[in-house]
Design an enzyme around this catalytic site. Structure first.
Site, mmCIF file in Angstrom:
data_model
loop_
_atom_site.group_PDB
_atom_site.id
_atom_site.type_symbol
_atom_site.label_atom_id
_atom_site.label_comp_id
_atom_site.label_asym_id
_atom_site.label_seq_id
_atom_site.Cartn_x
_atom_site.Cartn_y
_atom_site.Cartn_z
ATOM 1 N N LYS A 45 -3.117 -13.345 8.272
ATOM 2 C CA LYS A 45 -3.843 -12.241 7.641
ATOM 3 C C LYS A 45 -4.223 -11.158 8.654
ATOM 4 O O LYS A 45 -5.248 -10.513 8.548
ATOM 5 C CB LYS A 45 -5.102 -12.731 6.887
ATOM 6 C CG LYS A 45 -4.891 -13.892 5.939
ATOM 7 C CD LYS A 45 -3.707 -13.770 5.021
ATOM 8 C CE LYS A 45 -3.798 -12.637 4.054
ATOM 9 N NZ LYS A 45 -2.562 -12.366 3.348
ATOM 10 N N SER A 46 -3.331 -10.948 9.635
ATOM 11 C CA SER A 46 -3.606 -9.972 10.688
ATOM 12 C C SER A 46 -2.579 -8.857 10.790
ATOM 13 O O SER A 46 -2.517 -8.174 11.803
ATOM 14 C CB SER A 46 -3.697 -10.683 12.043
ATOM 15 O OG SER A 46 -4.805 -11.535 12.080
ATOM 16 N N GLY A 47 -1.738 -8.696 9.786
ATOM 17 C CA GLY A 47 -0.782 -7.595 9.829
ATOM 18 C C GLY A 47 0.661 -8.010 9.984
ATOM 19 O O GLY A 47 1.522 -7.187 10.313
ATOM 20 N N THR A 48 0.971 -9.263 9.737
ATOM 21 C CA THR A 48 2.337 -9.753 9.891
ATOM 22 C C THR A 48 3.308 -8.986 9.002
ATOM 23 O O THR A 48 4.372 -8.552 9.462
ATOM 24 C CB THR A 48 2.414 -11.253 9.534
ATOM 25 O OG1 THR A 48 1.315 -11.933 10.113
ATOM 26 C CG2 THR A 48 3.720 -11.857 10.013
ATOM 27 N N TRP A 50 3.123 -6.022 7.736
ATOM 28 C CA TRP A 50 3.335 -4.658 8.245
ATOM 29 C C TRP A 50 4.355 -4.662 9.370
ATOM 30 O O TRP A 50 5.259 -3.826 9.427
ATOM 31 C CB TRP A 50 2.021 -4.054 8.750
ATOM 32 C CG TRP A 50 1.175 -3.495 7.661
ATOM 33 C CD1 TRP A 50 0.028 -4.040 7.162
ATOM 34 C CD2 TRP A 50 1.387 -2.292 6.931
ATOM 35 N NE1 TRP A 50 -0.475 -3.249 6.173
ATOM 36 C CE2 TRP A 50 0.341 -2.158 6.010
ATOM 37 C CE3 TRP A 50 2.367 -1.307 6.968
ATOM 38 C CZ2 TRP A 50 0.236 -1.088 5.132
ATOM 39 C CZ3 TRP A 50 2.277 -0.237 6.088
ATOM 40 C CH2 TRP A 50 1.215 -0.147 5.190
ATOM 41 N N TRP A 73 10.965 -11.646 4.266
ATOM 42 C CA TRP A 73 11.018 -13.030 4.719
ATOM 43 C C TRP A 73 12.445 -13.446 5.089
ATOM 44 O O TRP A 73 12.627 -14.419 5.807
ATOM 45 C CB TRP A 73 10.420 -13.991 3.696
ATOM 46 C CG TRP A 73 11.002 -13.858 2.333
ATOM 47 C CD1 TRP A 73 12.128 -14.461 1.849
ATOM 48 C CD2 TRP A 73 10.500 -13.045 1.278
ATOM 49 N NE1 TRP A 73 12.359 -14.076 0.553
ATOM 50 C CE2 TRP A 73 11.367 -13.199 0.159
ATOM 51 C CE3 TRP A 73 9.410 -12.188 1.143
ATOM 52 C CZ2 TRP A 73 11.175 -12.550 -1.043
ATOM 53 C CZ3 TRP A 73 9.227 -11.543 -0.071
ATOM 54 C CH2 TRP A 73 10.090 -11.725 -1.142
ATOM 55 N N TRP A 78 10.664 -16.700 9.371
ATOM 56 C CA TRP A 78 9.723 -17.565 10.078
ATOM 57 C C TRP A 78 10.514 -18.813 10.470
ATOM 58 O O TRP A 78 10.932 -19.575 9.613
ATOM 59 C CB TRP A 78 8.587 -17.965 9.143
ATOM 60 C CG TRP A 78 7.802 -16.819 8.629
ATOM 61 C CD1 TRP A 78 8.198 -15.906 7.681
ATOM 62 C CD2 TRP A 78 6.503 -16.441 9.037
ATOM 63 N NE1 TRP A 78 7.206 -14.996 7.480
ATOM 64 C CE2 TRP A 78 6.142 -15.298 8.303
ATOM 65 C CE3 TRP A 78 5.594 -16.961 9.951
ATOM 66 C CZ2 TRP A 78 4.927 -14.664 8.458
ATOM 67 C CZ3 TRP A 78 4.381 -16.339 10.096
ATOM 68 C CH2 TRP A 78 4.052 -15.200 9.349
ATOM 69 N N HIS A 101 3.108 -17.583 13.292
ATOM 70 C CA HIS A 101 1.672 -17.660 13.516
ATOM 71 C C HIS A 101 1.389 -18.666 14.644
ATOM 72 O O HIS A 101 0.239 -18.985 14.912
ATOM 73 C CB HIS A 101 0.935 -18.123 12.258
ATOM 74 C CG HIS A 101 0.912 -17.124 11.147
ATOM 75 N ND1 HIS A 101 0.727 -15.782 11.335
ATOM 76 C CD2 HIS A 101 1.033 -17.297 9.804
ATOM 77 C CE1 HIS A 101 0.746 -15.160 10.163
ATOM 78 N NE2 HIS A 101 0.928 -16.067 9.227
ATOM 79 N N ARG A 123 -6.276 -8.580 15.096
ATOM 80 C CA ARG A 123 -7.088 -7.859 14.122
ATOM 81 C C ARG A 123 -8.536 -8.302 14.265
ATOM 82 O O ARG A 123 -8.811 -9.439 14.650
ATOM 83 C CB ARG A 123 -6.562 -8.192 12.721
ATOM 84 C CG ARG A 123 -7.223 -7.443 11.601
ATOM 85 C CD ARG A 123 -6.584 -7.815 10.270
ATOM 86 N NE ARG A 123 -7.164 -7.057 9.188
ATOM 87 C CZ ARG A 123 -7.012 -7.353 7.902
ATOM 88 N NH1 ARG A 123 -6.282 -8.398 7.544
ATOM 89 N NH2 ARG A 123 -7.575 -6.620 6.981
ATOM 90 N N SER A 131 -10.049 -11.097 4.522
ATOM 91 C CA SER A 131 -8.724 -11.179 3.922
ATOM 92 C C SER A 131 -8.350 -12.627 3.632
ATOM 93 O O SER A 131 -7.824 -12.944 2.564
ATOM 94 C CB SER A 131 -7.696 -10.530 4.853
ATOM 95 O OG SER A 131 -6.420 -10.566 4.279
#
Length: 160
Positions: A45-48, A50, A73, A78, A101, A123, A131
């Site tokens: 939830k930190s801008g992946t 984007w 994806w 990933w 992650h 973030r 988020s």
């Protein structure tokens, strides 16, 4: 469902079991990076998402075609998720982009030897918490967040 039914612990981190079955973790451990690979590394939830849009634009010299025609994806897979090997990332031409992650101490042997390029996004933790709280509330494959106070305890302890 209980947390133990939903998560597997891998190198000290809890991962959703349905996304990270043993064969996908094995695939990641055996994956070979290239020096020109680009790895997007983020806390959840930190801008992946984007970055999964921006990095391919940079790698394609601004060509919108991949971004408009390939889901993110598949475009930026990933490696640790169960569907990675069906995308055959080994057969992709360079430079390749991936997302994760995973923490540094979770990286595989190839990453440590080859040292691909890394784009790390950080973030504000308050925004990550907010988020995450809302995401956990709607994602059926994650534990119920409970109240904001209950979720904060899990968030701060890393048990989520």
């Amino acid at each position: 469902m209980t947390e133990s039914e939903l998560y597997v612990e891998y190198k000290g981190v809890f991962l959703p079991k349905h996304l990270h079955p043993p064969d996908s973790l094995k695939y990641y451990e055996d994956f070979t990076f290239r020096p020109d690979d680009v790895l997007i590394v983020t806390y959840p939830k930190s801008g992946t998402t984007w970055l999964q849009e921006i990095v391919p634009l940079i790698l394609s010299g601004g060509d919108l075609t991949p971004v408009q025609t390939i889901p993110n994806w598949d475009r930026v897979p990933w490696l640790e998720v169960h569907r990675a090997k069906i995308l055959n990332p080994e057969q992709r031409s360079s430079p390749r982009a991936f997302a994760t992650h995973y923490h540094y101490n979770m990286m595989n042997e190839s990453f440590l030897k080859v040292k691909p390029k890394v784009v790390y996004v950080m973030r504000n933790p308050k925004d990550v918490f907010t988020s995450s709280f809302h995401y956990y509330g709607m994602a059926s494959y994650l534990v119920n967040p409970g109240t904001a106070d209950e979720f904060l305890e899990k968030f701060l302890s890393g048990k989520m």
